[in-house]
Design a protein around this motif. Sequence first.
Motif, mmCIF file in Angstrom:
data_model
loop_
_atom_site.group_PDB
_atom_site.id
_atom_site.type_symbol
_atom_site.label_atom_id
_atom_site.label_comp_id
_atom_site.label_asym_id
_atom_site.label_seq_id
_atom_site.Cartn_x
_atom_site.Cartn_y
_atom_site.Cartn_z
ATOM 1 N N THR A 259 -34.814 62.708 -16.943
ATOM 2 C CA THR A 259 -35.244 64.128 -16.461
ATOM 3 C C THR A 259 -34.043 65.060 -16.768
ATOM 4 O O THR A 259 -34.622 66.239 -17.356
ATOM 5 C CB THR A 259 -35.038 63.802 -14.873
ATOM 6 O OG1 THR A 259 -36.373 63.295 -14.347
ATOM 7 C CG2 THR A 259 -35.066 65.411 -14.139
ATOM 8 N N PRO A 260 -32.903 64.762 -16.959
ATOM 9 C CA PRO A 260 -31.912 65.902 -17.513
ATOM 10 C C PRO A 260 -32.489 66.300 -18.863
ATOM 11 O O PRO A 260 -32.133 67.291 -19.371
ATOM 12 C CB PRO A 260 -30.533 65.282 -17.568
ATOM 13 C CG PRO A 260 -30.742 64.043 -16.637
ATOM 14 C CD PRO A 260 -32.109 63.587 -16.699
ATOM 15 N N TRP A 261 -33.283 65.441 -19.687
ATOM 16 C CA TRP A 261 -33.625 66.069 -21.057
ATOM 17 C C TRP A 261 -34.762 66.599 -21.283
ATOM 18 O O TRP A 261 -35.246 66.922 -22.294
ATOM 19 C CB TRP A 261 -33.483 64.842 -22.177
ATOM 20 C CG TRP A 261 -31.756 64.510 -22.048
ATOM 21 C CD1 TRP A 261 -31.009 64.943 -22.985
ATOM 22 C CD2 TRP A 261 -31.143 63.466 -21.426
ATOM 23 N NE1 TRP A 261 -29.783 64.450 -22.747
ATOM 24 C CE2 TRP A 261 -29.897 63.525 -21.779
ATOM 25 C CE3 TRP A 261 -31.424 62.683 -20.319
ATOM 26 C CZ2 TRP A 261 -28.936 62.757 -21.295
ATOM 27 C CZ3 TRP A 261 -30.388 61.898 -19.849
ATOM 28 C CH2 TRP A 261 -29.171 61.914 -20.132
ATOM 29 N N LEU A 262 -35.440 66.787 -20.178
ATOM 30 C CA LEU A 262 -36.716 67.570 -20.218
ATOM 31 C C LEU A 262 -36.448 68.813 -19.603
ATOM 32 O O LEU A 262 -35.774 69.153 -18.580
ATOM 33 C CB LEU A 262 -38.058 66.836 -19.256
ATOM 34 C CG LEU A 262 -38.608 65.622 -19.634
ATOM 35 C CD1 LEU A 262 -39.481 64.904 -18.848
ATOM 36 C CD2 LEU A 262 -39.617 66.116 -20.928
ATOM 37 N N ARG A 263 -36.876 69.858 -20.071
ATOM 38 C CA ARG A 263 -36.662 71.317 -19.785
ATOM 39 C C ARG A 263 -37.436 71.540 -18.504
ATOM 40 O O ARG A 263 -38.439 70.891 -18.232
ATOM 41 C CB ARG A 263 -37.022 72.338 -20.821
ATOM 42 C CG ARG A 263 -36.199 72.401 -22.091
ATOM 43 C CD ARG A 263 -36.641 73.203 -23.233
ATOM 44 N NE ARG A 263 -35.992 73.094 -24.128
ATOM 45 C CZ ARG A 263 -34.602 73.514 -24.492
ATOM 46 N NH1 ARG A 263 -33.856 73.938 -23.486
ATOM 47 N NH2 ARG A 263 -34.068 73.075 -25.827
ATOM 48 N N LYS A 264 -37.114 72.405 -17.705
ATOM 49 C CA LYS A 264 -37.620 72.549 -16.263
ATOM 50 C C LYS A 264 -38.968 72.921 -16.458
ATOM 51 O O LYS A 264 -39.769 72.771 -15.591
ATOM 52 C CB LYS A 264 -36.669 73.778 -15.727
ATOM 53 C CG LYS A 264 -37.265 74.157 -14.226
ATOM 54 C CD LYS A 264 -36.066 75.090 -13.475
ATOM 55 C CE LYS A 264 -36.624 75.214 -11.933
ATOM 56 N NZ LYS A 264 -35.498 76.283 -11.536
ATOM 57 N N SER A 265 -39.185 73.706 -17.395
ATOM 58 C CA SER A 265 -40.843 74.235 -17.596
ATOM 59 C C SER A 265 -41.740 73.153 -17.684
ATOM 60 O O SER A 265 -42.777 73.280 -17.488
ATOM 61 C CB SER A 265 -40.867 75.190 -18.777
ATOM 62 O OG SER A 265 -40.428 74.745 -20.086
ATOM 63 N N MET A 266 -41.124 72.005 -18.370
ATOM 64 C CA MET A 266 -42.054 70.867 -18.409
ATOM 65 C C MET A 266 -41.875 69.598 -17.515
ATOM 66 O O MET A 266 -42.730 69.093 -17.014
ATOM 67 C CB MET A 266 -41.730 70.314 -19.978
ATOM 68 C CG MET A 266 -42.563 68.903 -20.426
ATOM 69 S SD MET A 266 -44.100 69.217 -20.456
ATOM 70 C CE MET A 266 -44.397 70.135 -21.780
ATOM 71 N N ARG A 267 -40.687 69.575 -17.123
ATOM 72 C CA ARG A 267 -40.457 68.716 -16.057
ATOM 73 C C ARG A 267 -41.338 68.439 -14.990
ATOM 74 O O ARG A 267 -41.760 67.036 -14.749
ATOM 75 C CB ARG A 267 -38.934 68.750 -15.469
ATOM 76 C CG ARG A 267 -38.459 67.494 -14.825
ATOM 77 C CD ARG A 267 -36.940 68.181 -14.155
ATOM 78 N NE ARG A 267 -36.048 68.565 -15.380
ATOM 79 C CZ ARG A 267 -35.103 69.484 -14.925
ATOM 80 N NH1 ARG A 267 -35.114 70.204 -13.922
ATOM 81 N NH2 ARG A 267 -34.568 70.285 -16.046
ATOM 82 N N THR A 268 -41.489 69.255 -14.219
ATOM 83 C CA THR A 268 -42.330 69.102 -12.839
ATOM 84 C C THR A 268 -43.944 68.858 -13.262
ATOM 85 O O THR A 268 -44.530 67.951 -13.003
ATOM 86 C CB THR A 268 -42.094 70.267 -12.055
ATOM 87 O OG1 THR A 268 -40.775 70.327 -11.639
ATOM 88 C CG2 THR A 268 -42.925 70.179 -10.837
ATOM 89 N N PRO A 269 -44.595 69.701 -14.087
ATOM 90 C CA PRO A 269 -45.841 69.672 -14.548
ATOM 91 C C PRO A 269 -45.907 68.181 -15.072
ATOM 92 O O PRO A 269 -47.007 67.583 -14.958
ATOM 93 C CB PRO A 269 -46.004 70.849 -15.377
ATOM 94 C CG PRO A 269 -44.873 71.440 -15.779
ATOM 95 C CD PRO A 269 -44.006 70.993 -14.710
#
Length: 342
Positions: A259-269
């Motif tokens: 998770t830490p290496w996925l940007r917030k805009s992509m992480r949740t969707p």
Amino acid sequence: MVRDMTRETSAASAASPENSSLSARPESNIGTPLDIGQMRRMPAPHLLVSLAAESIAQWPTLSAAHDGADVIAPEAIHHLRIATRRLRALVDVFSPWLKPRWHRKLKQELHWLSHAMGPARDADVLSGTTLPALRTEHPDLDWGSVDAYVAKLRSDAHSQADEALLSERQVALHRTLKRAFGIDEHGSTDVRAAKALRRASRTPGKRPRAVAKHARDVIRERYVALFPDCRQLAMLDTDQLHALRVKIKKARYSAEALTPWLRKSMRTPYQDTLRAAQNLLGQLNDAAVAQQFCESMPLSQAQRDVLTVRLDTFIVNATSRAAHVLCRLPDAATLDRSIRKR
């Protein structure tokens, strides 16, 4: 209705503490969970040990009753399934930092434990969710005979799970996990005591940049593995759909571990899309398993056909819904831009 069937075991099938003398109490937590920024700055060995310790802390205490008559409470199996699932994902994702011998051993034993709980979980879903939904739609079938058959099936499945979960092998696995990741009897961690970790010179590196590069490669690999099947669900049979669900699970759990290496805009969707698709394909698999059980139920052929046809309809509908959900997956370029490089 059958369309509302869920992967979670219903409350009706979960025994209360008063009904079971086997504890579902997880070990005490090991402290405040790591935040995303902190995880990104940690060396790979420290991050792996910290994440593994969080999962091992949720391992339930399984202690048999004196008379040995009661089954393990479903909530204990639920806790153990979650802990096992997360540990399998960590062992898989961080395999370059594990000694090959330890990697093989942990992977094999965690697979055994997960497999041992499978039939009990299937029987719980069948008796607590799938059949009650079918009973609502078709109340005129011989449900008395079905209930007796399923009760025996569920009892046998839980007996099999109890034998594995109360065995010395399960206890030994718990001890092995603690040794592997340097966890003492109080839950404290020491990377230097972690027996499963490889020397730094034999890993991709211990600096955060090395972990970021590995995270990028793993997330990409698991995403690519979903294609082309996730775009042609209508052409797949139930075995192929099950294989796709396994790939989706790997992609989801890898994304959660990294998770830490996925940007917030992509992480949740991205994670929500994978979770929704996994749940729908899981419901589909539950219906396929129910069809297999129907073949041996004490029903007339006509009644059996009624259930099989209804479950066929559910499988088709779940496939269509899963295909719709998977259309929300990002394209490769968008996902690539959303993975951090450090």
